[in-house]
Design a protein around this motif. Structure first.
Motif, PDB file in Angstrom:
ATOM      1  N   UNK A 136     -53.251 -37.510 -38.599  1.00  0.00           N
ATOM      2  CA  UNK A 136     -53.480 -38.536 -37.582  1.00  0.00           C
ATOM      3  C   UNK A 136     -53.564 -39.924 -38.217  1.00  0.00           C
ATOM      4  N   UNK A 137     -54.221 -39.977 -39.366  1.00  0.00           N
ATOM      5  CA  UNK A 137     -54.358 -41.257 -40.087  1.00  0.00           C
ATOM      6  C   UNK A 137     -52.990 -41.779 -40.526  1.00  0.00           C
ATOM      7  N   UNK A 138     -52.204 -40.908 -41.161  1.00  0.00           N
ATOM      8  CA  UNK A 138     -50.877 -41.311 -41.648  1.00  0.00           C
ATOM      9  C   UNK A 138     -49.965 -41.676 -40.486  1.00  0.00           C
ATOM     10  N   UNK A 139     -50.029 -40.893 -39.422  1.00  0.00           N
ATOM     11  CA  UNK A 139     -49.183 -41.149 -38.252  1.00  0.00           C
ATOM     12  C   UNK A 139     -49.475 -42.521 -37.656  1.00  0.00           C
ATOM     13  N   UNK A 140     -50.745 -42.861 -37.539  1.00  0.00           N
ATOM     14  CA  UNK A 140     -51.120 -44.149 -36.949  1.00  0.00           C
ATOM     15  C   UNK A 140     -50.538 -45.310 -37.748  1.00  0.00           C
ATOM     16  N   UNK A 141     -50.584 -45.187 -39.079  1.00  0.00           N
ATOM     17  CA  UNK A 141     -50.065 -46.258 -39.933  1.00  0.00           C
ATOM     18  C   UNK A 141     -48.546 -46.352 -39.842  1.00  0.00           C
ATOM     19  N   UNK A 142     -47.876 -45.197 -39.860  1.00  0.00           N
ATOM     20  CA  UNK A 142     -46.411 -45.196 -39.810  1.00  0.00           C
ATOM     21  C   UNK A 142     -45.918 -45.738 -38.463  1.00  0.00           C
ATOM     22  N   UNK A 143     -46.588 -45.360 -37.378  1.00  0.00           N
ATOM     23  CA  UNK A 143     -46.191 -45.854 -36.057  1.00  0.00           C
ATOM     24  C   UNK A 143     -46.411 -47.356 -35.964  1.00  0.00           C
ATOM     25  N   UNK A 144     -47.522 -47.838 -36.517  1.00  0.00           N
ATOM     26  CA  UNK A 144     -47.786 -49.286 -36.519  1.00  0.00           C
ATOM     27  C   UNK A 144     -46.709 -50.021 -37.318  1.00  0.00           C
ATOM     28  N   UNK A 145     -46.345 -49.448 -38.464  1.00  0.00           N
ATOM     29  CA  UNK A 145     -45.281 -50.029 -39.288  1.00  0.00           C
ATOM     30  C   UNK A 145     -43.957 -50.043 -38.531  1.00  0.00           C
TER      31      UNK A 145
ATOM     32  N   UNK B 126     -41.676 -53.219 -37.196  1.00  0.00           N
ATOM     33  CA  UNK B 126     -40.300 -53.323 -37.699  1.00  0.00           C
ATOM     34  C   UNK B 126     -39.263 -53.202 -36.592  1.00  0.00           C
ATOM     35  N   UNK B 127     -39.726 -52.849 -35.386  1.00  0.00           N
ATOM     36  CA  UNK B 127     -38.793 -52.679 -34.268  1.00  0.00           C
ATOM     37  C   UNK B 127     -38.001 -51.387 -34.346  1.00  0.00           C
ATOM     38  N   UNK B 128     -38.514 -50.417 -35.119  1.00  0.00           N
ATOM     39  CA  UNK B 128     -37.828 -49.128 -35.268  1.00  0.00           C
ATOM     40  C   UNK B 128     -38.404 -48.144 -34.246  1.00  0.00           C
ATOM     41  N   UNK B 129     -37.827 -48.129 -33.058  1.00  0.00           N
ATOM     42  CA  UNK B 129     -38.356 -47.288 -31.981  1.00  0.00           C
ATOM     43  C   UNK B 129     -38.188 -45.800 -32.280  1.00  0.00           C
ATOM     44  N   UNK B 130     -37.123 -45.424 -32.962  1.00  0.00           N
ATOM     45  CA  UNK B 130     -36.890 -44.014 -33.278  1.00  0.00           C
ATOM     46  C   UNK B 130     -37.946 -43.498 -34.245  1.00  0.00           C
ATOM     47  N   UNK B 131     -38.262 -44.293 -35.263  1.00  0.00           N
ATOM     48  CA  UNK B 131     -39.317 -43.904 -36.212  1.00  0.00           C
ATOM     49  C   UNK B 131     -40.663 -43.833 -35.508  1.00  0.00           C
ATOM     50  N   UNK B 132     -40.919 -44.783 -34.620  1.00  0.00           N
ATOM     51  CA  UNK B 132     -42.180 -44.782 -33.877  1.00  0.00           C
ATOM     52  C   UNK B 132     -42.328 -43.518 -33.048  1.00  0.00           C
ATOM     53  N   UNK B 133     -41.255 -43.115 -32.406  1.00  0.00           N
ATOM     54  CA  UNK B 133     -41.294 -41.910 -31.562  1.00  0.00           C
ATOM     55  C   UNK B 133     -41.446 -40.643 -32.399  1.00  0.00           C
ATOM     56  N   UNK B 134     -40.655 -40.532 -33.458  1.00  0.00           N
ATOM     57  CA  UNK B 134     -40.651 -39.300 -34.252  1.00  0.00           C
ATOM     58  C   UNK B 134     -41.903 -39.145 -35.115  1.00  0.00           C
ATOM     59  N   UNK B 135     -42.574 -40.253 -35.421  1.00  0.00           N
ATOM     60  CA  UNK B 135     -43.745 -40.185 -36.300  1.00  0.00           C
ATOM     61  C   UNK B 135     -45.061 -40.138 -35.536  1.00  0.00           C
ATOM     62  N   UNK B 136     -44.989 -40.162 -34.218  1.00  0.00           N
ATOM     63  CA  UNK B 136     -46.225 -40.116 -33.418  1.00  0.00           C
ATOM     64  C   UNK B 136     -46.758 -38.684 -33.411  1.00  0.00           C
ATOM     65  N   UNK B 137     -47.897 -38.481 -34.050  1.00  0.00           N
ATOM     66  CA  UNK B 137     -48.503 -37.152 -34.173  1.00  0.00           C
ATOM     67  C   UNK B 137     -49.944 -37.224 -33.683  1.00  0.00           C
ATOM     68  N   UNK B 138     -50.304 -36.350 -32.760  1.00  0.00           N
ATOM     69  CA  UNK B 138     -51.683 -36.297 -32.275  1.00  0.00           C
ATOM     70  C   UNK B 138     -52.470 -35.258 -33.066  1.00  0.00           C
TER      71      UNK B 138
END
Length: 290
Positions: A79-88, A92-104
């Motif tokens: 959850x910690x890593x996911x939050x940081x990657x999604x924020x990044x 960066x405007x990378x919607x695909x990375x934001x979607x694929x890296x969102x982990x609950x």
């Protein structure tokens, strides 16, 4: 295979039953292109079934309490890593990375154990690929190494080493490709079915019926479940209301019985030091007689 894919596969089987029926071979063979597309389409069905079967064979069973504790820790780090990657990704405007890296947390802490390991593996790969840019978001290499070790430990404890999980992931990844290929063949058959309407309208009618997808839900609809829960709650509340009403009635009756009747008042006794006018008169008469 998820529920949506299963519903689609059931539709595929319906089309297969229709186009392999001896009674409809004249219609199927009427247009050679239709027959070729049908043959290619039916050739994909055994592959879809075998791929799904192989993926199911790799599903893990139960896990121990110790492993469950490790899984909770893995879920926290994920959850910690996911939050940081999604924020990044959002910055960066990378919607695909934001979607694929969102982990609950629940997606890792619950469900199939090998699915949890697979989710974390994918997240780790995305984070490692962008490790240089995640420092500003609180993620360093030490944390990613800790995340890596947790995933490895968890994978071994559930009896599914990383190689097995990655193999299952690759098998599952081929399923969408097989379904896409089947849809392309069906799209061509749909177009050619319009041509067949002129000579074999009855067959085309049955074909169009077989192409309908019947959605089979995995669970009951939420609305139906809520209505049933409300009904049960109402039913549970009804018996409690009656005893309370009876209790109030009994209390009221008892209160009425205990209340003294104004017509049956007991005689008032004379307390010490208290004299009544009658007592005083009697004493006075005795004094006169004496």
């Amino acid at each position: 295979m998820n529920r949506r894919q299963l519903n689609r596969l059931n539709m595929y089987r319906g089309v297969e039953r229709l186009t392999t029926d001896p009674e409809h071979q004249d219609a199927v063979q009427k247009i050679p292109a239709f027959a070729r597309e049908d043959q290619a389409f039916r050739g994909l069905l055994p592959q879809i079934q075998q791929t799904s079967k192989r993926a199911r064979a790799m599903i893990t069973g139960g896990i121990t309490e110790t492993t469950e504790s490790l899984r909770e820790e893995l879920a926290s780090v994920a959850t910690c890593v996911s939050s940081a990657v999604v924020a990044f990704a959002e910055a960066s405007g990378d919607t695909e990375l934001s979607r694929s890296s969102y982990v609950t947390r629940s997606s890792v802490a619950y469900g199939r154990a090998d699915d949890s390991a697979e989710i974390c593996d994918n997240l780790l790969a995305a984070a490692l690929a962008r490790a240089g840019g995640l420092g500003d978001y609180g993620i360093n290499r030490d944390l990613l190494d800790e995340f890596d070790e947790l995933i490895q430990d968890f994978s071994e404890r559930i009896g599914r080493p990383r190689q097995t999980i990655n193999k299952r992931k690759n098998i599952r990844a081929t399923l969408p490709e097989l379904f896409d290929a089947a849809e392309l063949h069906l799209a061509q058959m749909d177009r050619l079915a319009e041509v067949l309407k002129r000579t074999h309208p009855a067959f085309v009618t049955e074909y169009e019926t077989s192409r309908r997808i019947i959605h089979i839900p995995g669970t009951r609809p939420e609305k139906e479940e809520e209505q049933e829960n409300a009904k049960q709650a109402s039913s549970d509340a009804t018996p409690d209301a009656k005893p309370k009403s009876k209790a109030r009635s009994k209390a009221k009756a008892k209160s009425k019985q205990d209340k003294p009747d104004a017509t049956s008042q007991p005689p008032r006794t004379t307390q010490p030091g208290e004299t009544t006018s009658t007592a005083a008169t009697a004493a006075e008469e005795k004094g006169l007689e004496a």
